[in-house]
Write a protein that holds these residues in place. Structure first.
Motif, PDB file in Angstrom:
ATOM      1  N   TRP A   1      27.576  48.496  46.117  1.00  0.00           N
ATOM      2  CA  TRP A   1      28.666  47.648  45.642  1.00  0.00           C
ATOM      3  C   TRP A   1      30.000  48.211  46.122  1.00  0.00           C
ATOM      4  CZ3 TRP A   1      27.868  43.029  43.721  1.00  0.00           C
ATOM      5  CH2 TRP A   1      26.659  42.751  43.074  1.00  0.00           C
ATOM      6  N   ILE A   2      30.874  47.308  46.529  1.00  0.00           N
ATOM      7  CA  ILE A   2      32.269  47.655  46.788  1.00  0.00           C
ATOM      8  C   ILE A   2      33.100  46.820  45.820  1.00  0.00           C
ATOM      9  CG2 ILE A   2      34.161  47.542  48.437  1.00  0.00           C
ATOM     10  CD1 ILE A   2      32.190  48.094  50.659  1.00  0.00           C
ATOM     11  N   THR A   3      33.785  47.502  44.934  1.00  0.00           N
ATOM     12  CA  THR A   3      34.510  46.798  43.864  1.00  0.00           C
ATOM     13  C   THR A   3      36.022  47.012  43.926  1.00  0.00           C
ATOM     14  OG1 THR A   3      34.213  48.701  42.380  1.00  0.00           O
ATOM     15  CG2 THR A   3      32.530  46.987  42.315  1.00  0.00           C
ATOM     16  N   ASP A   4      36.461  47.965  44.746  1.00  0.00           N
ATOM     17  CA  ASP A   4      37.897  48.266  44.794  1.00  0.00           C
ATOM     18  C   ASP A   4      38.486  47.793  46.117  1.00  0.00           C
ATOM     19  OD1 ASP A   4      37.058  50.117  46.712  1.00  0.00           O
ATOM     20  OD2 ASP A   4      36.944  51.746  45.262  1.00  0.00           O
ATOM     21  N   ASP A   5      39.747  48.159  46.353  1.00  0.00           N
ATOM     22  CA  ASP A   5      40.402  47.773  47.608  1.00  0.00           C
ATOM     23  C   ASP A   5      40.673  48.995  48.483  1.00  0.00           C
ATOM     24  OD1 ASP A   5      42.352  48.962  46.127  1.00  0.00           O
ATOM     25  OD2 ASP A   5      43.760  47.277  46.163  1.00  0.00           O
ATOM     26  N   GLU A   6      39.858  50.041  48.290  1.00  0.00           N
ATOM     27  CA  GLU A   6      39.974  51.246  49.105  1.00  0.00           C
ATOM     28  C   GLU A   6      39.266  51.051  50.444  1.00  0.00           C
ATOM     29  OE1 GLU A   6      41.726  53.977  48.106  1.00  0.00           O
ATOM     30  OE2 GLU A   6      42.270  52.773  46.341  1.00  0.00           O
TER      31      GLU A   6
ATOM     32  N   ARG B   1      21.117  39.158  46.631  1.00  0.00           N
ATOM     33  CA  ARG B   1      20.946  39.429  45.200  1.00  0.00           C
ATOM     34  C   ARG B   1      22.022  38.693  44.419  1.00  0.00           C
ATOM     35  NH1 ARG B   1      21.845  45.452  43.472  1.00  0.00           N
ATOM     36  NH2 ARG B   1      20.331  45.936  45.114  1.00  0.00           N
ATOM     37  N   LEU B   2      21.820  38.620  43.135  1.00  0.00           N
ATOM     38  CA  LEU B   2      22.722  37.873  42.268  1.00  0.00           C
ATOM     39  C   LEU B   2      24.142  38.432  42.333  1.00  0.00           C
ATOM     40  CD1 LEU B   2      22.771  35.603  40.087  1.00  0.00           C
ATOM     41  CD2 LEU B   2      22.416  37.408  38.385  1.00  0.00           C
ATOM     42  N   LEU B   3      25.117  37.556  42.569  1.00  0.00           N
ATOM     43  CA  LEU B   3      26.553  37.876  42.553  1.00  0.00           C
ATOM     44  C   LEU B   3      26.956  38.890  43.616  1.00  0.00           C
ATOM     45  CD1 LEU B   3      27.163  38.090  38.687  1.00  0.00           C
ATOM     46  CD2 LEU B   3      27.415  36.108  40.188  1.00  0.00           C
ATOM     47  N   ALA B   4      26.188  38.946  44.719  1.00  0.00           N
ATOM     48  CA  ALA B   4      26.490  39.919  45.769  1.00  0.00           C
ATOM     49  C   ALA B   4      27.628  39.458  46.675  1.00  0.00           C
ATOM     50  CB  ALA B   4      25.243  40.197  46.598  1.00  0.00           C
ATOM     51  N   LYS B   5      27.863  38.151  46.777  1.00  0.00           N
ATOM     52  CA  LYS B   5      28.878  37.625  47.690  1.00  0.00           C
ATOM     53  C   LYS B   5      30.285  37.849  47.132  1.00  0.00           C
ATOM     54  CE  LYS B   5      25.679  33.945  49.006  1.00  0.00           C
ATOM     55  NZ  LYS B   5      25.461  32.476  49.032  1.00  0.00           N
ATOM     56  N   THR B   6      31.249  37.771  48.034  1.00  0.00           N
ATOM     57  CA  THR B   6      32.640  37.901  47.613  1.00  0.00           C
ATOM     58  C   THR B   6      33.488  36.839  48.301  1.00  0.00           C
ATOM     59  OG1 THR B   6      34.538  39.375  47.456  1.00  0.00           O
ATOM     60  CG2 THR B   6      33.215  39.562  49.439  1.00  0.00           C
ATOM     61  N   TRP B   7      34.569  36.442  47.646  1.00  0.00           N
ATOM     62  CA  TRP B   7      35.546  35.547  48.259  1.00  0.00           C
ATOM     63  C   TRP B   7      36.836  36.292  48.596  1.00  0.00           C
ATOM     64  CZ3 TRP B   7      33.713  31.241  50.082  1.00  0.00           C
ATOM     65  CH2 TRP B   7      32.549  30.719  49.506  1.00  0.00           C
TER      66      TRP B   7
ATOM     67  N   ASP C   1      36.988  40.732  43.150  1.00  0.00           N
ATOM     68  CA  ASP C   1      35.625  40.226  43.289  1.00  0.00           C
ATOM     69  C   ASP C   1      34.722  41.352  43.787  1.00  0.00           C
ATOM     70  OD1 ASP C   1      33.682  38.344  43.217  1.00  0.00           O
ATOM     71  OD2 ASP C   1      34.239  37.347  45.078  1.00  0.00           O
ATOM     72  N   SER C   2      33.606  41.613  43.093  1.00  0.00           N
ATOM     73  CA  SER C   2      32.660  42.624  43.553  1.00  0.00           C
ATOM     74  C   SER C   2      31.875  42.089  44.751  1.00  0.00           C
ATOM     75  CB  SER C   2      31.693  42.998  42.429  1.00  0.00           C
ATOM     76  OG  SER C   2      32.385  43.588  41.362  1.00  0.00           O
TER      77      SER C   2
ATOM     78  N   LEU D   1      35.291  49.698  56.240  1.00  0.00           N
ATOM     79  CA  LEU D   1      35.317  48.394  55.569  1.00  0.00           C
ATOM     80  C   LEU D   1      36.327  48.438  54.435  1.00  0.00           C
ATOM     81  CD1 LEU D   1      31.558  47.328  55.249  1.00  0.00           C
ATOM     82  CD2 LEU D   1      33.271  46.422  56.820  1.00  0.00           C
ATOM     83  N   GLU D   2      37.030  47.333  54.287  1.00  0.00           N
ATOM     84  CA  GLU D   2      38.039  47.239  53.234  1.00  0.00           C
ATOM     85  C   GLU D   2      37.997  45.826  52.664  1.00  0.00           C
ATOM     86  OE1 GLU D   2      42.843  48.143  52.779  1.00  0.00           O
ATOM     87  OE2 GLU D   2      41.888  48.080  54.749  1.00  0.00           O
ATOM     88  N   LYS D   3      38.049  45.709  51.359  1.00  0.00           N
ATOM     89  CA  LYS D   3      38.023  44.417  50.683  1.00  0.00           C
ATOM     90  C   LYS D   3      39.348  44.235  49.928  1.00  0.00           C
ATOM     91  CE  LYS D   3      35.609  43.969  46.899  1.00  0.00           C
ATOM     92  NZ  LYS D   3      36.672  43.551  45.957  1.00  0.00           N
TER      93      LYS D   3
END
Length: 665
Positions: free
Chosen positions: A101-106, A13-19, A77-78, A66-68
């Motif tokens: 969506w994972i948007t935080d660093d938790e 989906r649109l903008l689903a990837k993260t760097w 980055d979401s 999982l942790e981002k």
């Protein structure tokens, strides 16, 4: 060292990837792995390996973490991961659905996909994870009272406060603006939005009725004056919820044999005994103070309508009374009256039907209830619960669309209060009255049709298609839930399930025992029926009362959002001039068209009923039933399409190909 091989999939989906940097940790029944960093940049599929610091494997996998982590340079980055699949050293495959969506660093924990009821979740790690997840969910999904006497809603300040997992996709967000302005632009009517004058002629209305037309909307424009279309809409229009068979006339509707002409020459009494007389009673609207539009007092009636099924199987109106209490200044109108007397009476009915449809049949009985079902589900069931896995696709976008509606549609400054006669103080009272009379029976289509005495009415396509939809959903639910609930005792001891049901009773039906809404479930059969009702309400019933709004309502004289002159108190006074003076102003008309257009518009990321792009189940049996479900829906769609080829007015509102999985618009 033992090694687990994995594949992490990001949603397409649109903008689903993260760097951002992604870390994963595996937790099993016999230990856990070290936290491992995956390759920077999450592509649609990322293959990885995780070694464990044990001579043996860590056993059966229970969950992953999982942790981002954001890099040195913000912003964060979401990321929208879909799932993780892992193969153990022994060759066993484990599935971990994520779909959020994972948007935080938790650190986020996700359970292995095998569905598990609470009393079977015996491993300490699994039980602890379940408890922690529910504790977090109850914090996220809290209840709020939007207005006294109506179903409760989710507690948020605005839709931006919703958890990421239930918000619109970027695609949906980009396409959807819940404002009349967007609809006006798309309909090319924005130049009329500020004009507060009356219409000068019916032809003038027709000149703006040019854009986005369909075959049905054109048919309505050409035939809106006909009694046959007026009667037909009570069965197969957007509000088939008011009509019921009449065996005894209400005391406040004093129609006699001498007043009405019945085709076939039989008396009114005999026709009632034969089941050929029907009543539409809008007493829900009685005694309410109508809104002001453009600073002018509007009028809101509570009519009674008597209809006759003719020998030709047409449903034709034979009497209309515009106010509930009989009196000399409240005449009963008949088709034998003058053209404009009868047409004006029908317009007051169609306007009353608009108010009942929008606030009762549509807003309350699909949108608000779907929110109650969703908040109770998301707040009381963990992801590993089979009922969560079954129902979460049917909650898609519901919480955000309702938050938008509360803020932009039915709020004090919302569009509903600027263009309808039931805006203002009447709106809340209508919702309160409708809530106080809402029953479990009325939400189950087979029970509802029987209670209204409509089992044998011919050409009732809402009933015909609705029955088949209910049965297909019921078989699907039975197949899936029957796999997990083998005995009635399994239902009774599932405390999470019972909390979900009780939440719906308390927050949706305001703890009213007379509603018949279950406070708890005791058998598998009760559970299957209840869940069938939940899915039917959010998909089929919503489509039945939503999808045709623009087609039946965009030709304003057929569905006036408001009327600005009082009803006639005597006969023989109506003409074309008085009819035009009664209709809503230009700006109310075009804004009403714009809203109905937006409410009926399908988004490009529409998910049809029976399609489950996000995999929550890993077991073979639920997947088999999903395929059967999809197949049955496809067959019904073909059957409806073939039938519609022979109809003057095709009924498409319950065609499975056009039904969304959830209340998403």
């Amino acid at each position: 060292m033992p090694e687990y091989k994995g594949v992490l999939t990001t949603e397409d989906r649109l903008l689903a990837k993260t760097w951002d940097r992604i870390y994963i940790k595996l937790v099993g029944t016999d230990g856990e792995s070290q936290r491992k960093a995956l390759s920077r940049g999450s592509y649609p599929e990322s293959v990885f390996k995780v070694k464990v610091d044990h001579n043996n494997s860590i056993g059966k996998l229970v969950l992953i973490e999982l942790e981002k982590k954001t890099g040195l340079l913000p912003p964060q980055d979401s990321w929208f991961p879909a799932k993780v699949e892992l193969k153990s050293p022994e060759g066993e495959t484990f599935h971990f659905p994520i779909h959020r969506w994972i948007t935080d660093d938790e650190v986020h924990q996700f359970r292995e996909a095998t569905a598990c009821l609470v009393f079977d979740d015996s491993h300490p790690l699994a039980s602890q994870s379940r408890t922690e997840e529910l504790k977090q969910r109850k914090k996220q999904y809290r209840w709020s009272i939007y207005a006294e006497g109506i179903p409760h809603c989710m507690k948020i300040d605005f839709f931006h406060g919703l958890p990421d997992e239930v918000q619109f996709s970027y695609t949906k967000q980009a396409e959807f603006g819940f404002t009349a302005i967007q609809g006006l632009i798309e309909l090319k009517l924005d130049g009329l939005a500020a004009r507060k004058e009356k219409w000068t002629s019916i032809d003038a209305i027709g000149k703006v009725f040019r854009h986005k037309q369909t075959a049905l909307s054109e048919y309505v424009q050409q035939n809106w004056k006909k009694d046959s279309l007026f009667g037909y809409q009570f069965l197969n229009g957007v509000n088939p919820m008011v009509i019921r068979r009449c065996s005894v006339l209400p005391e406040n509707f004093q129609v006699t044999d001498q007043m009405v002409f019945l085709r076939g020459g039989r008396s009114l009494t005999k026709e009632m005994q034969s089941g050929n007389i029907f009543l539409c009673d809008y007493k829900l609207l009685d005694g309410l103070k109508a809104n002001k539009v453009n600073g002018k007092q509007q009028y809101l009636m509570a009519p009674l309508v008597l209809l006759h099924k003719t020998p030709e199987d047409q449903l034709m109106p034979i009497a209309i009374q515009l106010k509930q209490e009989p009196s000399e200044d409240n005449p009963i109108f008949f088709p034998t009256d003058s053209e404009y007397d009868w047409l004006l009476a029908k317009m007051f009915v169609r306007s009353a039907d608009f108010q009942d449809h929008q606030l009762n049949s549509h807003l309350l009985r699909t949108h608000l209830l779907a929110e109650v079902f969703s908040v109770s589900l998301l707040g009381n069931l963990p992801m590993v619960h089979p009922l969560y896995k079954l129902l979460v696709p049917h909650t898609r976008y519901t919480l955000q669309i309702n938050a938008l509606a509360r803020n932009l549609l039915i709020s004090e400054s919302g569009i509903f209060n600027t263009i309808t006669s039931s805006g203002g103080e009447a709106l809340q009272k209508i919702l309160q009255r409708a809530t106080s009379s809402m029953t479990y029976t009325s939400l189950c289509i087979r029970d509802d049709i029987k209670e209204r005495g409509l089992e044998s009415v011919p050409d009732f396509y809402y009933r015909e298609d609705g029955f088949q939809m209910w049965d297909i959903i019921n078989r699907f639910v039975q197949g899936v839930l029957g796999y997990y609930y083998k005995e009635d005792s399994d239902v009774q001891r599932d405390t999470e399930l019972q909390t979900w049901v009780l939440g719906i009773f308390v927050h949706g039906f305001l703890s009213r025992p007379e509603s018949g809404m279950p406070q708890k479930l005791n058998t598998v059969a009760e559970l299957v029926k209840f869940v069938t009702m939940v899915i039917f309400t959010g998909s089929s019933q919503h489509a039945a009362v939503n999808n045709g709004q623009f087609e039946y309502g965009s030709w304003m004289p057929n569905t006036p959002t408001t009327l600005q002159r009082p009803p006639p108190t005597s006969k023989g006074t109506a003409d074309e001039s008085s009819l035009l003076e009664t209709l809503p102003d230009v700006n109310a008309t075009v804004n009403g068209m714009a809203v109905m257009y937006l409410l009926s518009k399908q988004s490009s990321d529409f998910v049809p009923l029976g399609h489950y792009p996000e995999e929550y189940f890993s077991e073979r049996v639920p997947h088999q039933h999903m395929q059967l479900f999809k197949g049955e829906l496809g067959l019904l769609s073909s059957k409806i399409e073939a039938r519609n080829l022979g109809l003057i007015i095709p009924y498409t509102f319950l065609d499975p190909a056009l039904l969304e999985n959830s209340v998403a618009i």
